[in-house]
Design a protein around this motif. Sequence first.
Motif, PDB file in Angstrom:
ATOM      1  N   GLY A  50      -3.037   2.280  -8.083  1.00  0.00           N
ATOM      2  CA  GLY A  50      -3.197   3.043  -6.862  1.00  0.00           C
ATOM      3  C   GLY A  50      -1.898   3.588  -6.323  1.00  0.00           C
ATOM      4  O   GLY A  50      -1.841   4.129  -5.227  1.00  0.00           O
ATOM      5  N   SER A  51      -0.823   3.459  -7.089  1.00  0.00           N
ATOM      6  CA  SER A  51       0.492   3.926  -6.662  1.00  0.00           C
ATOM      7  C   SER A  51       0.868   5.179  -7.425  1.00  0.00           C
ATOM      8  O   SER A  51       0.597   5.305  -8.616  1.00  0.00           O
ATOM      9  N   PRO A  52       1.520   6.142  -6.773  1.00  0.00           N
ATOM     10  CA  PRO A  52       1.936   7.343  -7.490  1.00  0.00           C
ATOM     11  C   PRO A  52       3.163   7.115  -8.366  1.00  0.00           C
ATOM     12  O   PRO A  52       3.549   7.984  -9.128  1.00  0.00           O
ATOM     13  N   ALA A  82      -7.015   4.944  -2.366  1.00  0.00           N
ATOM     14  CA  ALA A  82      -7.261   4.543  -3.758  1.00  0.00           C
ATOM     15  C   ALA A  82      -7.237   3.027  -3.889  1.00  0.00           C
ATOM     16  O   ALA A  82      -8.028   2.433  -4.630  1.00  0.00           O
ATOM     17  N   ARG A  83      -6.342   2.382  -3.168  1.00  0.00           N
ATOM     18  CA  ARG A  83      -6.248   0.918  -3.221  1.00  0.00           C
ATOM     19  C   ARG A  83      -7.512   0.294  -2.655  1.00  0.00           C
ATOM     20  O   ARG A  83      -8.074  -0.651  -3.243  1.00  0.00           O
ATOM     21  N   PRO A 108       0.822  -1.217   0.000  1.00  0.00           N
ATOM     22  CA  PRO A 108       0.000   0.000   0.000  1.00  0.00           C
ATOM     23  C   PRO A 108       0.857   1.268   0.000  1.00  0.00           C
ATOM     24  O   PRO A 108       1.787   1.403   0.773  1.00  0.00           O
ATOM     25  N   ARG A 109       0.515   2.138  -0.906  1.00  0.00           N
ATOM     26  CA  ARG A 109       1.103   3.485  -0.908  1.00  0.00           C
ATOM     27  C   ARG A 109      -0.023   4.504  -0.801  1.00  0.00           C
ATOM     28  O   ARG A 109      -0.062   5.295   0.110  1.00  0.00           O
ATOM     29  N   ASP A 110      -0.924   4.437  -1.775  1.00  0.00           N
ATOM     30  CA  ASP A 110      -2.103   5.277  -1.716  1.00  0.00           C
ATOM     31  C   ASP A 110      -3.242   4.410  -1.181  1.00  0.00           C
ATOM     32  O   ASP A 110      -4.010   3.831  -1.936  1.00  0.00           O
ATOM     33  N   ALA A 111      -3.332   4.278   0.147  1.00  0.00           N
ATOM     34  CA  ALA A 111      -4.268   3.349   0.774  1.00  0.00           C
ATOM     35  C   ALA A 111      -5.715   3.602   0.392  1.00  0.00           C
ATOM     36  O   ALA A 111      -6.452   2.648   0.087  1.00  0.00           O
ATOM     37  N   THR A 156      -0.400   4.841 -12.451  1.00  0.00           N
ATOM     38  CA  THR A 156      -1.254   5.042 -11.284  1.00  0.00           C
ATOM     39  C   THR A 156      -2.486   4.159 -11.304  1.00  0.00           C
ATOM     40  O   THR A 156      -3.330   4.244 -10.428  1.00  0.00           O
TER      41      THR A 156
END
Length: 625
Positions: A221-223, A129-130, A124-127, A218
């Motif tokens: 869900g990751s930048p 959005a994921r 998880p990076r952009d929790a 993206t």
Amino acid sequence: MTTVEQPDGAAAPPVRRDYARLRPRGKAKSWLNRIARRASGWVRPLLFEADAPRGLWRALLFDAYRRPRPLFGKAVLDRHGHPRRAYASWMARADEDLPALVAGMAFPDLPSNGRTVLVLLPPPRDAPARAALLRDLAARGDLIVLLPEAGGETVLPPGAVPLRLSLSRPPHDVFLAALAQRLALYAPLYAVVGGAEGPELARALARRDVPVVALAGTADGSPLPGEPEWFDDGAGAVLFGTPAERAAALAAARPGRERWQAPAAGETIAEAIDRLGRAAAGRVDAEVALVLSADRSRLEIGEAELSARVRAWRRDRLMQLSPGAGKPRRPYAGFHPLLYAEAHPQACLDERRYPLAHWIEQGQPEGPWVHPVIGPPAAAPEPPALKAMLHGHFHYADLAPEFFERLSANLARPDLFLTTGSAEKARLLERAAATYGGRVEIVQVPNLGRDVGPFFTALRAPLLAGGYDVAVHVHGKKSQASRTRIGDVWRDFLWENTLGGRHAMLDATLAAFAADPRLGLVYPDDPHLVGWARNRRAAELLGRDMGLTEEMTGFVDFPIGNMFAARPAALAPVLALDLQWTDYPVEPIADDGTVIHGLERLLPAIARKAGFRTAALRVPGTDWD
């Protein structure tokens, strides 16, 4: 009926090249080959049958997971990437070892109903959005989310089942192969993969016929941008977060990235994944439907086998095997899938489209990959107003009765030119031809050039004289040096298609020539697809002498077994060579690489050079292996 003796060709003919020595083999090489053949008789049982040496040999060549060690890959695999015969059974059982590698994992108890969606996302990076992506995907199927054994927490939507992965057990690629084998039992609708583990898992799943949508940029869900090229081998589609990301990636990539997609206007990432996943899942069925929409009478296989061949084609391209691997067969009468794939590499090789389906989708374009098909006549045709000659070469004169029995199924009675190598055999042919209702000439020839010399050398004069519209060429094939009795079934296939027996195929052939003045060459539509083998050099040399300019592609469609019917004018380039008896190698000859084998493969190009078309002879259901 007349019997003629041909000169033995002692006088040196005016030959441009020494065709008889196209494949010279020195004494040293011949001696080494004999030693190698004898040695293999005791080395092979020692290495592959005796328990102790076999175990040591395998330990040397393979690792514990039945994979060839890097140093010995060329010894284990052939040029197509397939295991050599001695190792094939050992490597084929590698799948049996895989279930134990994932036996300790807690796989969820879900039915195999085509609703399961597999998901592997990066940590998880952009929790938010994921979580939103997983929630939207869960509304479309039974979600299995693959999670690393150690890593950040992932919030799963209701109903989604986590599956913890341990990537520290066997080698990484072996573990993923075992995981893909187990996950394929769910018959998933599709899989969604992203992150660093995604490309390898995508390839492993695709080899198990699981459709894959890969997330790049993206879209996961990751930048951070992904590496879309990594997914090209396994993913049915690569999805970017936005059209701008896709455009930027395409600008920096080589052409042929049709699988790189972006959400349509107003479409969410999950909606785009579902659209692309379902399209990938239906790709095999769509290709099968395309084939079934064409002329079903020319389809050589049933729907189930067709589906299996489409899947096998996609898997083999994924594994980057040569298109000629696995002894492919002709699926559709008159169509050569490997020639078509070679001419359309982006679609058939890069995009893994089944050649027959793509050809039908494109409107069945003309090319060297397709021929009209001449089948059994629906009714007895009228004897055509053509003057025909039929050449039969009989090294085995005991086959003459079968030859005349097949001829009797036809109305046509062409002039017969029968060649053989001795006076005794000539007398046998004469007795067999006693009741034939047409002209018969029996010609005694030297034992040179197999069936090619008797046709192009002994009968060159009648071929050039202009008295015949069509010349048919067959021979009494036994191939005793090949596998046991293969010559009998091969001859049966060739004679059934050229002469007939159950059907009046000679009548059908002559009717086709009468109906089409541009038809120059017809030959049996062999189900086997073969290449140049060791005959490219011979063909190149002969082609230059005949002025052939047609490109020599990797595969070739030709009269396998060298039986055909042709207009003499379509054979003009080879007749102009004025081949003499001394142009043919002395018996016993090599299995490949001689002037005989080169001419056999060049016949369609020779006819096209002379301005004529080719066609295929096909009696449904006939085969020889």
